[in-house]
Write a protein that holds these residues in place. Structure first.
Motif, PDB file in Angstrom:
ATOM      1  N   LEU A 100     -23.605  47.340  51.435  1.00 23.48           N
ATOM      2  CA  LEU A 100     -22.680  46.639  52.328  1.00 23.48           C
ATOM      3  C   LEU A 100     -22.391  45.232  51.816  1.00 23.48           C
ATOM      4  CD1 LEU A 100     -24.156  47.723  55.789  1.00 23.48           C
ATOM      5  CD2 LEU A 100     -22.098  48.608  54.682  1.00 23.48           C
ATOM      6  N   THR A 101     -23.415  44.569  51.287  1.00 21.85           N
ATOM      7  CA  THR A 101     -23.217  43.222  50.749  1.00 21.85           C
ATOM      8  C   THR A 101     -22.267  43.240  49.565  1.00 21.85           C
ATOM      9  OG1 THR A 101     -25.457  42.612  51.464  1.00 21.85           O
ATOM     10  CG2 THR A 101     -24.391  41.195  49.835  1.00 21.85           C
ATOM     11  N   ARG A 102     -22.452  44.196  48.650  1.00 19.27           N
ATOM     12  CA  ARG A 102     -21.555  44.299  47.497  1.00 19.27           C
ATOM     13  C   ARG A 102     -20.134  44.596  47.947  1.00 19.27           C
ATOM     14  NH1 ARG A 102     -25.905  47.258  45.304  1.00 19.27           N
ATOM     15  NH2 ARG A 102     -24.826  49.196  45.848  1.00 19.27           N
ATOM     16  N   ALA A 103     -19.984  45.469  48.934  1.00 19.77           N
ATOM     17  CA  ALA A 103     -18.647  45.832  49.395  1.00 19.77           C
ATOM     18  C   ALA A 103     -17.930  44.636  50.013  1.00 19.77           C
ATOM     19  CB  ALA A 103     -18.749  46.977  50.404  1.00 19.77           C
ATOM     20  N   THR A 104     -18.624  43.891  50.861  1.00 22.09           N
ATOM     21  CA  THR A 104     -17.982  42.732  51.483  1.00 22.09           C
ATOM     22  C   THR A 104     -17.633  41.665  50.442  1.00 22.09           C
ATOM     23  OG1 THR A 104     -20.199  41.875  51.996  1.00 22.09           O
ATOM     24  CG2 THR A 104     -19.057  43.097  53.722  1.00 22.09           C
ATOM     25  N   ARG A 105     -18.478  41.530  49.414  1.00 20.31           N
ATOM     26  CA  ARG A 105     -18.166  40.566  48.356  1.00 20.31           C
ATOM     27  C   ARG A 105     -16.913  41.007  47.594  1.00 20.31           C
ATOM     28  NH1 ARG A 105     -22.581  40.918  45.719  1.00 20.31           N
ATOM     29  NH2 ARG A 105     -23.681  39.316  46.889  1.00 20.31           N
ATOM     30  N   GLN A 106     -16.790  42.305  47.318  1.00 23.55           N
ATOM     31  CA  GLN A 106     -15.609  42.794  46.616  1.00 23.55           C
ATOM     32  C   GLN A 106     -14.351  42.648  47.476  1.00 23.55           C
ATOM     33  OE1 GLN A 106     -17.023  46.775  45.753  1.00 23.55           O
ATOM     34  NE2 GLN A 106     -17.557  46.245  43.659  1.00 23.55           N
ATOM     35  N   ILE A 107     -14.479  42.893  48.775  1.00 23.30           N
ATOM     36  CA  ILE A 107     -13.327  42.721  49.662  1.00 23.30           C
ATOM     37  C   ILE A 107     -12.903  41.263  49.689  1.00 23.30           C
ATOM     38  CG2 ILE A 107     -12.579  42.851  52.069  1.00 23.30           C
ATOM     39  CD1 ILE A 107     -14.331  45.317  52.376  1.00 23.30           C
ATOM     40  N   ALA A 108     -13.883  40.348  49.713  1.00 23.97           N
ATOM     41  CA  ALA A 108     -13.552  38.923  49.694  1.00 23.97           C
ATOM     42  C   ALA A 108     -12.841  38.528  48.404  1.00 23.97           C
ATOM     43  CB  ALA A 108     -14.826  38.089  49.867  1.00 23.97           C
ATOM     44  N   ASP A 109     -13.113  39.258  47.304  1.00 28.54           N
ATOM     45  CA  ASP A 109     -12.454  38.981  46.030  1.00 28.54           C
ATOM     46  C   ASP A 109     -11.108  39.679  45.911  1.00 28.54           C
ATOM     47  OD1 ASP A 109     -14.551  37.395  45.252  1.00 28.54           O
ATOM     48  OD2 ASP A 109     -15.609  38.995  44.188  1.00 28.54           O
ATOM     49  N   GLY A 110     -10.692  40.401  46.944  1.00 28.20           N
ATOM     50  CA  GLY A 110      -9.378  41.038  46.922  1.00 28.20           C
ATOM     51  C   GLY A 110      -9.375  42.497  46.506  1.00 28.20           C
ATOM     52  N   GLN A 111     -10.550  43.112  46.333  1.00 30.96           N
ATOM     53  CA  GLN A 111     -10.618  44.525  45.966  1.00 30.96           C
ATOM     54  C   GLN A 111     -10.728  45.361  47.245  1.00 30.96           C
ATOM     55  OE1 GLN A 111     -13.641  45.230  42.959  1.00 30.96           O
ATOM     56  NE2 GLN A 111     -13.348  43.184  42.095  1.00 30.96           N
ATOM     57  N   PHE A 112      -9.571  45.673  47.812  1.00 25.18           N
ATOM     58  CA  PHE A 112      -9.549  46.333  49.114  1.00 25.18           C
ATOM     59  C   PHE A 112      -9.725  47.855  49.019  1.00 25.18           C
ATOM     60  CE2 PHE A 112      -6.665  42.580  49.610  1.00 25.18           C
ATOM     61  CZ  PHE A 112      -7.542  41.834  50.365  1.00 25.18           C
ATOM     62  N   ASP A 113      -9.819  48.405  47.830  1.00 22.86           N
ATOM     63  CA  ASP A 113     -10.006  49.847  47.700  1.00 22.86           C
ATOM     64  C   ASP A 113     -11.481  50.249  47.688  1.00 22.86           C
ATOM     65  OD1 ASP A 113     -10.524  48.611  45.323  1.00 22.86           O
ATOM     66  OD2 ASP A 113      -9.595  50.149  44.059  1.00 22.86           O
ATOM     67  N   VAL A 114     -12.377  49.314  47.948  1.00 28.74           N
ATOM     68  CA  VAL A 114     -13.811  49.616  47.945  1.00 28.74           C
ATOM     69  C   VAL A 114     -14.170  50.401  49.203  1.00 28.74           C
ATOM     70  CG1 VAL A 114     -14.406  47.446  49.079  1.00 28.74           C
ATOM     71  CG2 VAL A 114     -16.114  48.609  47.699  1.00 28.74           C
ATOM     72  N   ARG A 115     -15.116  51.323  49.061  1.00 30.31           N
ATOM     73  CA  ARG A 115     -15.601  52.119  50.190  1.00 30.31           C
ATOM     74  C   ARG A 115     -17.123  52.198  50.122  1.00 30.31           C
ATOM     75  NH1 ARG A 115     -11.205  51.164  51.014  1.00 30.31           N
ATOM     76  NH2 ARG A 115      -9.461  52.486  51.697  1.00 30.31           N
ATOM     77  N   VAL A 116     -17.750  52.276  51.291  1.00 32.64           N
ATOM     78  CA  VAL A 116     -19.204  52.374  51.377  1.00 32.64           C
ATOM     79  C   VAL A 116     -19.574  53.683  52.067  1.00 32.64           C
ATOM     80  CG1 VAL A 116     -19.497  49.881  51.427  1.00 32.64           C
ATOM     81  CG2 VAL A 116     -19.280  51.115  53.564  1.00 32.64           C
ATOM     82  N   ASP A 117     -20.847  54.069  51.916  1.00 35.69           N
ATOM     83  CA  ASP A 117     -21.348  55.289  52.543  1.00 35.69           C
ATOM     84  C   ASP A 117     -21.540  55.056  54.043  1.00 35.69           C
ATOM     85  OD1 ASP A 117     -22.431  57.720  53.117  1.00 35.69           O
ATOM     86  OD2 ASP A 117     -24.387  57.315  52.209  1.00 35.69           O
ATOM     87  N   ASP A 118     -20.846  55.847  54.845  1.00 35.41           N
ATOM     88  CA  ASP A 118     -20.946  55.696  56.305  1.00 35.41           C
ATOM     89  C   ASP A 118     -21.527  56.947  56.959  1.00 35.41           C
ATOM     90  OD1 ASP A 118     -18.872  57.378  55.802  1.00 35.41           O
ATOM     91  OD2 ASP A 118     -17.399  56.320  57.055  1.00 35.41           O
ATOM     92  N   GLN A 119     -22.379  57.675  56.212  1.00 34.16           N
ATOM     93  CA  GLN A 119     -22.959  58.913  56.740  1.00 34.16           C
ATOM     94  C   GLN A 119     -24.184  58.683  57.612  1.00 34.16           C
ATOM     95  OE1 GLN A 119     -21.373  61.833  56.276  1.00 34.16           O
ATOM     96  NE2 GLN A 119     -19.827  60.566  55.242  1.00 34.16           N
ATOM     97  N   ARG A 120     -24.731  57.466  57.575  1.00 36.15           N
ATOM     98  CA  ARG A 120     -25.898  57.186  58.428  1.00 36.15           C
ATOM     99  C   ARG A 120     -25.493  57.249  59.895  1.00 36.15           C
ATOM    100  NH1 ARG A 120     -30.205  54.194  55.733  1.00 36.15           N
ATOM    101  NH2 ARG A 120     -30.820  53.551  57.821  1.00 36.15           N
ATOM    102  N   THR A 121     -26.452  57.615  60.729  1.00 34.65           N
ATOM    103  CA  THR A 121     -26.183  57.742  62.171  1.00 34.65           C
ATOM    104  C   THR A 121     -26.645  56.528  62.965  1.00 34.65           C
ATOM    105  OG1 THR A 121     -28.286  58.924  62.465  1.00 34.65           O
ATOM    106  CG2 THR A 121     -26.309  60.252  62.054  1.00 34.65           C
ATOM    107  N   ASP A 122     -27.168  55.512  62.276  1.00 33.02           N
ATOM    108  CA  ASP A 122     -27.646  54.326  62.988  1.00 33.02           C
ATOM    109  C   ASP A 122     -26.595  53.225  62.931  1.00 33.02           C
ATOM    110  OD1 ASP A 122     -27.753  53.731  60.346  1.00 33.02           O
ATOM    111  OD2 ASP A 122     -29.893  53.251  60.272  1.00 33.02           O
ATOM    112  N   GLU A 123     -27.011  51.996  63.270  1.00 31.90           N
ATOM    113  CA  GLU A 123     -26.092  50.862  63.297  1.00 31.90           C
ATOM    114  C   GLU A 123     -25.532  50.547  61.914  1.00 31.90           C
ATOM    115  OE1 GLU A 123     -28.926  51.069  64.755  1.00 31.90           O
ATOM    116  OE2 GLU A 123     -28.592  50.689  66.901  1.00 31.90           O
ATOM    117  N   LEU A 124     -26.321  50.768  60.848  1.00 29.45           N
ATOM    118  CA  LEU A 124     -25.811  50.522  59.503  1.00 29.45           C
ATOM    119  C   LEU A 124     -24.670  51.476  59.162  1.00 29.45           C
ATOM    120  CD1 LEU A 124     -29.095  49.842  57.481  1.00 29.45           C
ATOM    121  CD2 LEU A 124     -27.380  48.190  58.236  1.00 29.45           C
TER     122      LEU A 124
END
Length: 360
Positions: A100-124
């Motif tokens: 999540l940290t890497r993804a938010t850093r990439q989004i802040a740099d303008g790389q909006f095509d980044v995706r993270v794993d959202d298969q967890r069932t908890d808050e993360l």
């Protein structure tokens, strides 16, 4: 000193009155005493009191006084079981947080095509899904903005071309007194045309790297061309690039990026000294540096100088600079080639723009 009392459990037995532990100094010694009574022999009367003493230089006395090894083994077993059950859980959480940290850093740099794993069932997992939705919407907003700019610029090309042609015809039929005013009009129309062309450049370069046909490009050839084109009667540009250095890019986009950098450096720092273009191989990347000897950029503006329409000087007068699209075009062209563009102030003086491109 520690002690306790123990009463006999059956009549006629020799009672134990007290146990104690004493520590003495110089040298440090531990004493364990056992006070009790001995039953007399036949015909004797009363009990004989006695004290049994044991001495040791250590508290445990090799396990005789106190054996700590079972406790150590028990604690180690508990710690091992805890690690066995909790370590996978902790590693999973830290791995998700790092992603999540890497993804938010990439989004802040303008790389909006980044995706993270959202298969967890908890808050993360919920946070990952929210980040994915945010990046998708941001990508749509930015793409829509660039597409709108391109459409507007394309629609303005034809009216501007007709306007330029009309100004030319008007200039041919104007009197000498009128030609001075027509020249001012022609300059304004040319400025509008240049602005529209820059908007078209951003729109064309905004394509994703996968949609742009890249090839091996000789960096020195492109740098020499950019320096020769932009430095004519405007200042000195020094090119120090190995003749065999290549990168993987689109030649037209790399040419446009270097030309804009040289033009921008000549405009703001050309009077302070020569502009230098250097390049080198660094690992699996090609590094191109464009440096000047000017005053540099205020530190609070460094993170935004590549944004479209952003200028360090809020005054939009033409004599103080352009429309704020030059460095935005540089970043868009380099990112379309699969690279990155950054800037920093040099320790001595001047600004350094760093272009990082893949070798293949």
């Amino acid at each position: 000193m520690e002690s306790d009392r123990t009463e006999p459990s059956t009549p006629g037995s020799a009672p134990i009155h007290r146990r104690f532990l004493v520590q003495s100094e110089n040298p440090r010694t531990y004493w364990v005493g056992l006070m009790g009574a001995l039953r007399p022999g036949t015909g004797g009367t009363g009990h004989l009191r006695c004290t049994l003493l044991a001495r040791s230089g250590t508290f445990s006395a090799g396990g005789f006084f106190f054996d700590y090894r079972p406790w150590v083994l028990a604690c180690a077993g508990v710690a091992g079981l805890s690690a066995l059950f909790w370590l996978p859980l902790v590693r999973g959480i830290t791995r998700s947080i790092a992603q999540l940290t890497r993804a938010t850093r990439q989004i802040a740099d303008g790389q909006f095509d980044v995706r993270v794993d959202d298969q967890r069932t908890d808050e993360l997992g919920q946070l990952g899904a929210s980040i994915n939705r945010m990046s998708t919407r941001l990508e749509g907003f930015v793409s829509g903005q660039k597409r709108s700019l391109g459409d507007i610029a394309h629609e303005l090309c034809s009216p501007l071309a007709r306007l330029q042609m009309s100004v030319g015809i008007l200039e041919q039929n104007a009197t000498p007194e009128q030609k001075a005013h027509i020249e001012d009009l022609r300059e304004e129309v040319q400025h509008m045309s240049d602005l529209v062309n820059e908007l078209l450049s951003i729109s064309k370069a905004s394509l994703k790297p996968g949609n742009i046909k890249r090839e091996v490009v000789n960096v020195k050839t492109v740098a020499d061309h950019a320096a020769e084109r932009e430095a004519a009667n405007k200042g000195e540009v020094i090119v120090e690039v190995p003749a065999d250095l290549t990168c993987f890019a689109r030649p037209e986009l790399l040419q446009r990026a270097l030309s804009n950098l040289v033009r921008n450096a000549l405009r703001y720092a050309g009077e302070f000294g020569p502009i230098t273009i250097t390049a080198r191989r660094e690992g699996d990347a090609c590094i191109i540096l464009v440096t000047d000897l000017g005053p540099g950029v205020p530190p609070e503006h460094l993170d935004r100088i590549f944004d479209a329409f952003y200028r360090t000087d809020p005054d939009r007068a033409r004599n103080t600079g352009g429309a704020g699209l030059g460095l935005a075009i540089v970043k868009t062209c380099i990112e379309a080639c699969g690279g990155t563009a950054t800037a920093r102030n040099r320790e001595t003086r001047g600004l350094e723009v760093r272009l990082t491109l893949p070798l293949q």
